[in-house]
Design a protein around this motif. Structure first.
Motif, PDB file in Angstrom:
ATOM      1  N   PRO A 145       3.167  21.280   4.512  1.00 14.86           N
ATOM      2  CA  PRO A 145       3.689  19.948   4.160  1.00 14.86           C
ATOM      3  C   PRO A 145       2.650  18.852   4.378  1.00 14.86           C
ATOM      4  CG  PRO A 145       5.278  21.148   5.493  1.00 14.86           C
ATOM      5  CD  PRO A 145       4.018  21.950   5.502  1.00 14.86           C
ATOM      6  N   MET A 146       1.869  18.983   5.462  1.00 20.84           N
ATOM      7  CA  MET A 146       0.844  17.964   5.721  1.00 20.84           C
ATOM      8  C   MET A 146      -0.158  17.926   4.580  1.00 20.84           C
ATOM      9  SD  MET A 146       1.737  16.458   8.334  1.00 20.84           S
ATOM     10  CE  MET A 146       0.292  15.480   8.721  1.00 20.84           C
ATOM     11  N   ALA A 151       0.418  18.643   1.476  1.00 21.54           N
ATOM     12  CA  ALA A 151       1.034  17.999   0.321  1.00 21.54           C
ATOM     13  C   ALA A 151       0.972  16.484   0.459  1.00 21.54           C
ATOM     14  CB  ALA A 151       2.485  18.458   0.187  1.00 21.54           C
ATOM     15  N   GLU A 152       1.246  15.985   1.642  1.00 21.11           N
ATOM     16  CA  GLU A 152       1.223  14.549   1.851  1.00 21.11           C
ATOM     17  C   GLU A 152      -0.193  14.002   1.666  1.00 21.11           C
ATOM     18  OE1 GLU A 152       3.813  12.982   4.397  1.00 21.11           O
ATOM     19  OE2 GLU A 152       3.097  10.983   3.943  1.00 21.11           O
ATOM     20  N   LEU A 188      -1.001  13.613  -1.957  1.00 22.74           N
ATOM     21  CA  LEU A 188      -0.347  12.445  -2.529  1.00 22.74           C
ATOM     22  C   LEU A 188      -1.130  11.180  -2.229  1.00 22.74           C
ATOM     23  CD1 LEU A 188       2.410  11.425  -3.792  1.00 22.74           C
ATOM     24  CD2 LEU A 188       2.991  10.859  -1.440  1.00 22.74           C
ATOM     25  N   ARG A 233      -4.245  10.974  -1.530  1.00 25.06           N
ATOM     26  CA  ARG A 233      -5.528  10.975  -2.247  1.00 25.06           C
ATOM     27  C   ARG A 233      -5.332  10.419  -3.665  1.00 25.06           C
ATOM     28  NH1 ARG A 233      -8.258  13.425  -5.814  1.00 25.06           N
ATOM     29  NH2 ARG A 233      -6.661  14.939  -6.319  1.00 25.06           N
ATOM     30  N   ARG A 234      -4.228  10.816  -4.309  1.00 22.17           N
ATOM     31  CA  ARG A 234      -3.969  10.335  -5.666  1.00 22.17           C
ATOM     32  C   ARG A 234      -3.705   8.828  -5.683  1.00 22.17           C
ATOM     33  NH1 ARG A 234      -2.730  14.279  -9.406  1.00 22.17           N
ATOM     34  NH2 ARG A 234      -2.974  16.370  -8.577  1.00 22.17           N
ATOM     35  N   ARG A 235      -2.931   8.370  -4.699  1.00 17.24           N
ATOM     36  CA  ARG A 235      -2.662   6.928  -4.643  1.00 17.24           C
ATOM     37  C   ARG A 235      -3.944   6.157  -4.380  1.00 17.24           C
ATOM     38  NH1 ARG A 235       3.037   6.719  -1.417  1.00 17.24           N
ATOM     39  NH2 ARG A 235       4.267   7.512  -3.157  1.00 17.24           N
ATOM     40  N   SER A 283      -6.917   7.003  -5.189  1.00 15.28           N
ATOM     41  CA  SER A 283      -7.721   6.988  -6.410  1.00 15.28           C
ATOM     42  C   SER A 283      -7.234   5.900  -7.356  1.00 15.28           C
ATOM     43  CB  SER A 283      -7.676   8.374  -7.058  1.00 15.28           C
ATOM     44  OG  SER A 283      -7.334   8.308  -8.409  1.00 15.28           O
ATOM     45  N   ARG A 284      -5.902   5.738  -7.462  1.00 15.23           N
ATOM     46  CA  ARG A 284      -5.362   4.692  -8.348  1.00 15.23           C
ATOM     47  C   ARG A 284      -5.714   3.310  -7.839  1.00 15.23           C
ATOM     48  NH1 ARG A 284       0.156   7.158  -8.735  1.00 15.23           N
ATOM     49  NH2 ARG A 284       0.832   5.393  -7.483  1.00 15.23           N
ATOM     50  N   GLY A 322      -9.454   2.609  -8.184  1.00  9.32           N
ATOM     51  CA  GLY A 322      -9.774   2.469  -9.603  1.00  9.32           C
ATOM     52  C   GLY A 322      -9.345   1.117 -10.134  1.00  9.32           C
ATOM     53  N   LEU A 323      -8.108   0.740  -9.852  1.00  6.87           N
ATOM     54  CA  LEU A 323      -7.610  -0.545 -10.348  1.00  6.87           C
ATOM     55  C   LEU A 323      -8.380  -1.695  -9.721  1.00  6.87           C
ATOM     56  CD1 LEU A 323      -5.559  -1.887 -12.167  1.00  6.87           C
ATOM     57  CD2 LEU A 323      -3.990  -2.022 -10.243  1.00  6.87           C
ATOM     58  N   VAL A 343     -11.629  -2.042 -11.491  1.00  8.96           N
ATOM     59  CA  VAL A 343     -11.431  -2.611 -12.833  1.00  8.96           C
ATOM     60  C   VAL A 343     -11.240  -4.114 -12.745  1.00  8.96           C
ATOM     61  CG1 VAL A 343      -9.790  -2.741 -14.747  1.00  8.96           C
ATOM     62  CG2 VAL A 343     -10.562  -0.532 -13.955  1.00  8.96           C
ATOM     63  N   MET A 392       9.812  13.408   7.956  1.00 16.62           N
ATOM     64  CA  MET A 392       9.072  14.420   7.203  1.00 16.62           C
ATOM     65  C   MET A 392       9.999  15.315   6.408  1.00 16.62           C
ATOM     66  SD  MET A 392       5.969  13.878   7.723  1.00 16.62           S
ATOM     67  CE  MET A 392       4.958  15.300   7.378  1.00 16.62           C
ATOM     68  N   ILE A 406       9.776  15.531   2.368  1.00 18.99           N
ATOM     69  CA  ILE A 406       8.483  15.813   1.771  1.00 18.99           C
ATOM     70  C   ILE A 406       8.629  16.522   0.436  1.00 18.99           C
ATOM     71  CG2 ILE A 406       8.164  18.035   2.955  1.00 18.99           C
ATOM     72  CD1 ILE A 406       5.466  15.409   2.311  1.00 18.99           C
ATOM     73  N   HIS A 407       9.724  17.288   0.280  1.00 13.33           N
ATOM     74  CA  HIS A 407       9.863  18.048  -0.954  1.00 13.33           C
ATOM     75  C   HIS A 407      10.276  17.180  -2.131  1.00 13.33           C
ATOM     76  CE1 HIS A 407       8.966  21.839   0.843  1.00 13.33           C
ATOM     77  NE2 HIS A 407       9.730  21.526   1.857  1.00 13.33           N
ATOM     78  N   TYR A 442       8.394  15.204  -3.332  1.00 14.04           N
ATOM     79  CA  TYR A 442       7.162  15.076  -4.104  1.00 14.04           C
ATOM     80  C   TYR A 442       6.816  16.346  -4.867  1.00 14.04           C
ATOM     81  CZ  TYR A 442       6.653  11.055  -1.084  1.00 14.04           C
ATOM     82  OH  TYR A 442       6.872   9.902  -0.420  1.00 14.04           O
ATOM     83  N   GLU A 466       1.850  13.040  -8.672  1.00 16.22           N
ATOM     84  CA  GLU A 466       1.625  11.647  -9.056  1.00 16.22           C
ATOM     85  C   GLU A 466       0.324  11.495  -9.829  1.00 16.22           C
ATOM     86  OE1 GLU A 466       1.621   8.298  -6.424  1.00 16.22           O
ATOM     87  OE2 GLU A 466       3.527   8.961  -5.574  1.00 16.22           O
ATOM     88  N   ALA A 467       0.232  10.459 -10.604  1.00 15.68           N
ATOM     89  CA  ALA A 467      -0.952  10.248 -11.422  1.00 15.68           C
ATOM     90  C   ALA A 467      -2.126   9.764 -10.588  1.00 15.68           C
ATOM     91  CB  ALA A 467      -0.647   9.228 -12.507  1.00 15.68           C
ATOM     92  N   GLU A 468      -3.306  10.247 -10.955  1.00 12.21           N
ATOM     93  CA  GLU A 468      -4.528   9.693 -10.389  1.00 12.21           C
ATOM     94  C   GLU A 468      -5.065   8.641 -11.339  1.00 12.21           C
ATOM     95  OE1 GLU A 468      -7.562  12.488  -8.968  1.00 12.21           O
ATOM     96  OE2 GLU A 468      -6.086  14.023  -9.421  1.00 12.21           O
ATOM     97  N   PHE A 469      -6.099   7.937 -10.911  1.00  9.70           N
ATOM     98  CA  PHE A 469      -6.689   6.922 -11.787  1.00  9.70           C
ATOM     99  C   PHE A 469      -7.212   7.557 -13.063  1.00  9.70           C
ATOM    100  CE2 PHE A 469     -10.142   4.082 -13.184  1.00  9.70           C
ATOM    101  CZ  PHE A 469      -9.371   2.964 -13.424  1.00  9.70           C
ATOM    102  N   GLN A 470      -7.785   8.749 -12.923  1.00 12.57           N
ATOM    103  CA  GLN A 470      -8.380   9.383 -14.110  1.00 12.57           C
ATOM    104  C   GLN A 470      -7.326   9.779 -15.147  1.00 12.57           C
ATOM    105  OE1 GLN A 470     -10.350  12.632 -12.029  1.00 12.57           O
ATOM    106  NE2 GLN A 470      -9.002  14.065 -13.055  1.00 12.57           N
ATOM    107  N   TYR A 527      -4.931   7.776 -16.040  1.00 12.82           N
ATOM    108  CA  TYR A 527      -4.805   6.571 -16.862  1.00 12.82           C
ATOM    109  C   TYR A 527      -6.019   6.413 -17.770  1.00 12.82           C
ATOM    110  CZ  TYR A 527      -0.773   5.301 -14.125  1.00 12.82           C
ATOM    111  OH  TYR A 527       0.465   5.314 -13.542  1.00 12.82           O
TER     112      TYR A 527
END
Lengths: 77, 305
Positions: free
Chosen positions: A2-3, A5-6, A9, A11-13, A15-16, A19-20, A23, B1, B4-5, B7, B12-16, B18
């Motif tokens: 689970p850790m 997975a978090e 998540l 990392r993706r945020r 990156s957004r 990136g923004l 820009v 916690m 967690i599931h 997600y 979720e979307a990454e910048f790339q 977009y």
């Protein structure tokens, strides 16, 4: 697991967000540089600044107007 | 916690993601052709203004790409090549692509108007409309000539570049338009010949599906013949020159010879060698367009007619 997975998540945020941010920062730089270039070129610079617009005055009227404006300027404190 | 599931499933979307929504590979063609159109125009533009104009033309192209992703989400989900695009993969919602596309369209058109002129901005707005609405929503699903008419959207960027510099159009940008416009069908139909995609399942009336492969081969050859005079004519205008003409003669001879061989091959031989020649012809078509515009660029630095 689970850790993990978090972590993914976030990392993706991240990156957004980064990136923004980049820009938007580059848009600010772009608009500022564009302003500098446009001002230096002098295109479309004449705004309504409560003065007679030299470009729309008839050419004959513009010449005798010049000394009058100079007087006006002297009268101002 | 414990939540967690929530997600699990689509990440979720990454910048790339977009960035992928804006179709960066299509944008690279837009950037290059718009830049050439702007540079060969007979009006000198401040380098930074030219840079900004190309940026916002490309952003407009990206906006059109996002709108295309929005309208094509159902097709993309069916075809293997496009299944991993952000919307069919579930990383970005359809509505988000629509919002991004509309917002970037407005920003790019307004900024191009402020950077260059409002004629170029209007032209960019028309191009986005043409690609997103006329091509993506309407023609792509309704006629086997979709590639031909959709090619117009890809052919506008050099005209927008020229308009950014001059504020108008002329015979040179019209011929640059014709060069890309008549190049697009042989380019995409060659791809359609060897990419055995399930356009049929997706409900897209590609020429290979509706009229068969032999008809597609005839169309490819016919378009290489139509294309050549326009490419050579561009060399006779003020932006052309001896170098451009030499490059164009060689490339058109190769392209027509390739089209002829495509026409003469039948499906059995093509399947036997794994569509080797169709793939070579597709690669040649990429060089064809790139080298034509590169020749215009070099000719411009070297001195046109």
């Amino acid at each position: 697991m689970p850790m993990q997975a978090e972590h993914e998540l976030h990392r993706r945020r991240w990156s957004r967000n980064v990136g923004l941010g980049l820009v938007l920062a580059s848009l600010v730089v772009l608009v500022f540089a564009l302003t500098v270039v446009k001002v230096r070129q002098g295109d479309l610079m004449e705004g309504y600044d409560y003065q007679p617009r030299a470009s729309v005055l008839p050419p004959a009227a513009a010449a005798p107007d010049a000394p009058a404006r100079a007087e006006e300027k002297e009268m101002q404190p | 916690m414990s939540d967690i599931h929530a997600y699990d499933g689509a990440p979720e979307a990454e910048f790339q993601d977009y960035v992928a929504l804006l179709k960066p590979r299509v944008m690279s063609l837009v950037v290059f052709t718009a830049f050439v159109g702007l540079l060969v125009a007979p009006v000198t533009v401040h380098p930074f203004i030219a840079f900004c104009a190309v940026i916002f033309i490309a952003l407009g192209g990206g906006a059109a790409g996002a709108l295309n992703m929005w309208s094509d989400a159902d097709i993309d989900a069916v075809m293997n090549r496009t299944r991993n695009r952000p919307i069919p993969a579930g990383r970005i919602q359809r509505g988000e692509a629509l919002g991004l596309g509309i917002a970037l369209s407005i920003i790019s058109v307004m900024m191009l108007g402020l950077v260059a002129n409002w004629f170029a901005a209007g032209f960019l707005a028309f191009t986005i409309f043409f690609y997103a609405v006329v091509y993506s929503i309407w023609l792509k699903r309704s006629t086997p000539q979709n590639i031909v008419i959709g090619g117009a959207a890809g052919a506008f960027p050099p005209m927008i570049g020229w308009a950014s510099a001059t504020g108008g159009v002329g015979i040179e940008p019209l011929l640059m338009f014709a060069l890309i416009f008549f190049w697009t069908p042989p380019h995409f139909w060659a791809l359609a010949l060897f990419m055995k995609e399930d356009y049929h399942k997706a409900g897209v009336p590609m020429l290979t599906v509706t009229h068969g492969r032999a008809a597609t081969r005839r169309h490819i050859f016919a378009y290489t013949l139509v294309l050549a005079p326009f490419a050579l004519w561009l060399g006779l205008t003020p932006v052309g020159g001896s170098l451009y003409l030499a490059v164009s003669v060689v490339l058109n001879a190769l392209f027509m010879a390739g089209g002829w061989r495509i026409l003469k091959r039948d499906e059995e031989t093509a399947i036997a060698d794994g569509y080797a020649f169709e793939k070579r012809f597709f690669r040649l078509s990429l060089y064809y367009l790139f080298l034509h515009f590169l020749a215009l660029l070099v000719q411009n630095q070297w001195g046109a007619w």
